[in-house]
Design an enzyme around this catalytic site. Structure first.
Site, PDB file in Angstrom:
ATOM      1  N   ASP A   1      -5.144   1.362  -1.470  1.00  0.00           N
ATOM      2  CA  ASP A   1      -3.835   1.942  -1.761  1.00  0.00           C
ATOM      3  C   ASP A   1      -3.918   3.029  -2.839  1.00  0.00           C
ATOM      4  O   ASP A   1      -4.138   2.741  -4.019  1.00  0.00           O
ATOM      5  CB  ASP A   1      -2.859   0.817  -2.209  1.00  0.00           C
ATOM      6  CG  ASP A   1      -1.404   1.180  -1.968  1.00  0.00           C
ATOM      7  OD1 ASP A   1      -1.148   2.213  -1.322  1.00  0.00           O
ATOM      8  OD2 ASP A   1      -0.525   0.427  -2.417  1.00  0.00           O
TER       9      ASP A   1
ATOM     10  N   LYS B   1       2.890  -3.710   0.380  1.00  0.00           N
ATOM     11  CA  LYS B   1       3.063  -2.772  -0.733  1.00  0.00           C
ATOM     12  C   LYS B   1       3.470  -3.523  -1.995  1.00  0.00           C
ATOM     13  O   LYS B   1       3.010  -3.223  -3.091  1.00  0.00           O
ATOM     14  CB  LYS B   1       4.137  -1.755  -0.333  1.00  0.00           C
ATOM     15  CG  LYS B   1       4.126  -0.446  -1.079  1.00  0.00           C
ATOM     16  CD  LYS B   1       2.817   0.307  -0.977  1.00  0.00           C
ATOM     17  CE  LYS B   1       2.970   1.778  -0.789  1.00  0.00           C
ATOM     18  NZ  LYS B   1       1.727   2.481  -0.503  1.00  0.00           N
TER      19      LYS B   1
ATOM     20  N   LYS C   1       9.788  11.200  -3.261  1.00  0.00           N
ATOM     21  CA  LYS C   1      10.095   9.816  -3.628  1.00  0.00           C
ATOM     22  C   LYS C   1      10.651   9.715  -5.046  1.00  0.00           C
ATOM     23  O   LYS C   1      10.148  10.341  -5.959  1.00  0.00           O
ATOM     24  CB  LYS C   1       8.825   8.971  -3.521  1.00  0.00           C
ATOM     25  CG  LYS C   1       9.062   7.517  -3.843  1.00  0.00           C
ATOM     26  CD  LYS C   1       7.861   6.679  -3.546  1.00  0.00           C
ATOM     27  CE  LYS C   1       7.008   6.569  -4.787  1.00  0.00           C
ATOM     28  NZ  LYS C   1       5.782   5.836  -4.482  1.00  0.00           N
TER      29      LYS C   1
ATOM     30  N   LYS D   1      -4.567   1.811  -6.350  1.00  0.00           N
ATOM     31  CA  LYS D   1      -3.586   0.920  -6.958  1.00  0.00           C
ATOM     32  C   LYS D   1      -4.098  -0.516  -7.090  1.00  0.00           C
ATOM     33  O   LYS D   1      -3.802  -1.194  -8.062  1.00  0.00           O
ATOM     34  CB  LYS D   1      -2.350   0.923  -6.058  1.00  0.00           C
ATOM     35  CG  LYS D   1      -1.107   0.806  -6.817  1.00  0.00           C
ATOM     36  CD  LYS D   1       0.171   1.309  -6.184  1.00  0.00           C
ATOM     37  CE  LYS D   1       0.310   1.492  -4.731  1.00  0.00           C
ATOM     38  NZ  LYS D   1       0.861   2.811  -4.377  1.00  0.00           N
TER      39      LYS D   1
END
Ligand code: NAI
Length: 525
Positions: A313, A362, A404, A481
């Site tokens: 990620d 997520k 975003k 991530k």
């Protein structure tokens, strides 16, 4: 395709006898210093400095590299492809704010510098671009290709993404219209049902099978041959999948995973099939999405084949900020007690994450990103398992497209019962933040394929044979991530530590000590 330069062309040369430059390699002999700590029965720590001698070799010949993206026709895939082409051709384009020129901002390799040392004349630090520390591929030279379940050509897909300016797209349109993603594997159960209407470029079969593994391997071989490439790196930037259930006998070991693929088990995801194909093909595979592509069997398979894997990620916007800010707060002795993170986004990623099982992937990926920093501070968090409350919300709001919104509230206890509240509003142009990370991941993974090490005894005699780094490339953590690390080794999320690991490992390869930032030369005179 392979190119190397004379040593005199290098930006710097280390005069230490521990560093040797040959036409093919930079060799360094390096003393790695650590501290071993054991707790005594009386509670005291016994601390012992350790030194381990290593030899490193880095190949100086920069190969011709292909970057194959799974999800090539998506927002990230089209944006990174267009960005590389625009840089390669030195493009400029008009916007309402004036002309803009192609750059690699946001790439740590291309856009950041590292302190090399201090000039004794001026007493000033000398900083050099990170990409000049070692021989690294230039992204302009990457040949880009890949797969997508949507068969739209890359020019139309770039329009669909709605990320880049029309004046830039117009200049790239023709070339990109000839680029069409290869058909991919599509197991509808793994991504949101709302993606179904774009799946018009798929291989036959909706469950894992060896035919899919073989087809992906053939695609990689074909791409390599067609473009005269020395190496290919594959990266998953396709939709976030749901988690695969970890089932004993299915994905727990390498052999079971291969058997499960053969048997068409429904818990083998497309991303895992890609990973397996790349591992068998000895091609590095990086997962830019949050799902558990690297089930234990996939990691074992990579170790068995000495193939590189990395994930998971991309860490581009909200989490990158979080892993810098929380690092600062907790290391400042401020007791962070809650993080409320809210996002809304309107791109296709957001649409896919609108579905619960994909959102859950997520959520997991975004939730553990401060754990290492909290666990390291038992002054602020004395109770076992104590951590800040942490909640992550993601909503799909089509109107904001790729821009975003990430809203975060950090709430912390400070001196004498006081509180600090930090409220952040972060507008992340998502694909423009992720694209340079895709490039960094490829450049660094490729570099690591040219690195070998061996350990040496105290007298300098070689103690082991030369070999590569561990299959799981945790050196890539800065861009990710939920960093994947070799089994049984700790995960580091703190951004500053991740960057220090990256730059200090680079330094070791060229015989430089880690950057301590002590600057004693400016303090003791
Ligand atoms: P996107 O939805 O625009 O692109 C994904 C592409 O993958 C689509 O074109 C889709 O057709 C394709 N696809 C889906 N399943 C496939 C399969 N089995 N094989 C081949 N292609 C397939 O999404 P975007 O914005 O490009 O993001 C891609 C991934 O990167 C997402 O999973 C996202 O969560 C992840 N990511 C993105 C970040 C960012 O943009 N800043 C940050 C962190 C992660």
């Amino acid at each position: 395709g392979v190119s190397s330069h004379p040593v005199s062309d290098l930006l710097f040369k280390n005069t230490s006898p521990n560093v040797v430059y040959t036409d093919d390699e930079i060799r360094s002999r390096y003393t790695y210093r650590t501290t071993s700590v054991t707790k005594q029965p009386n509670g005291q720590y016994q601390v012992t400095p350790k030194a381990q001698l290593y030899d490193f070799k880095v190949g100086r010949k920069v190969p011709k590299v292909g970057m194959m993206l799974v999800g090539w026709g998506g927002n990230n895939g089209t944006t990174v492809t267009a960005g590389i082409m625009a840089n390669r051709r030195n493009m400029t384009w008009e916007t309402r704010g004036g002309p803009r020129a192609a750059n690699y901002y946001g790439s740590v390799v291309m856009g950041s510098t590292m302190k090399l040392g201090t000039d004794p004349e001026t007493n000033k630090d000398v900083n050099i671009p990170l990409n000049q520390v070692l021989p690294i591929v230039h992204p302009n030279d990457l040949v880009v290709g890949g797969w997508d379940i949507s068969g739209m050509n890359m020019a139309d897909a770039m329009d669909r993404a709605a990320v880049l300016e029309p004046t830039l797209k117009a200049q790239l349109k023709k070339e990109m219209s000839y680029m069409v993603p290869l058909p991919s594997i599509y197991y509808p159960d793994f991504i949101a049902a709302n993606q179904e209407d774009r799946a018009d470029n798929v291989l036959e079969g909706s469950k894992a099978c060896m035919a899919h593994v073989d087809k992906i391997r053939d695609d990689i071989k074909g791409f390599k041959a067609k473009n005269g490439l020395d190496k290919v790196i594959v990266q998953w930037t396709a939709n976030t999948e749901r988690y695969a259930d970890l089932v004993e006998g299915v994905n727990d070991t390498a052999d079971n995973l291969l058997k499960a693929i053969e048997a068409g088990h429904e818990e083998v995801s497309p991303s895992t099939v890609f990973a397996v194909a790349c591992i068998l093909e000895q091609v590095p595979f990086i997962n830019g999405s949050p799902q558990n592509t690297f089930v234990p069997g996939a990691v074992e398979l990579a170790e068995r084949h000495g193939a590189f894997i990395g994930g998971d990620d991309f860490k581009s916007g909200q989490t990158k900020m979080k892993s810098a800010l929380v690092d600062f707060m907790i290391n400042a002795g401020i007791k962070l007690t809650s993080i409320a993170s809210y996002n809304h986004l309107g791109n296709n990623d957001g649409k896919n994450l609108n579905s619960h099982r994909q959102f859950r992937s997520k959520e997991i990926s975004k939730s553990n990103v401060v754990d290492d920093m909290v666990e390291a501070n038992h002054v602020l968090y004395p109770d076992q398992g104590e951590k800040p409350d942490h909640c992550v919300v993601i909503k799909y709001m089509p109107a904001v497209g790729d821009n975003k919104r990430a809203l975060d509230e950090y709430y912390a206890e400070i001196f004498m019962g006081g509180h600090q509240t930090i409220s952040l509003f972060n507008v992340c142009e998502d694909s423009l933040l992720a694209s340079p990370l895709i490039i960094d991941l490829v450049l660094i993974a490729e570099l690591m394929t040219r690195v070998e090490w061996r350990s040496c005894a105290e007298d300098g005699a070689a103690a082991t044979e030369y070999k590569g780094f561990h299959s799981v490339l945790s050196i890539l953590s800065y861009m990710l991530k939920a960093p994947l690390t070799p089994p049984g080794t700790p995960v580091v999320n703190a951004l500053a530590k991740q960057r220090a690991a990256l730059t200090n490992i680079f330094r070791a390869f060229v015989g430089l000590e880690p950057e301590s930032d002590m600057s004693l030369e400016h303090k003791l005179f």
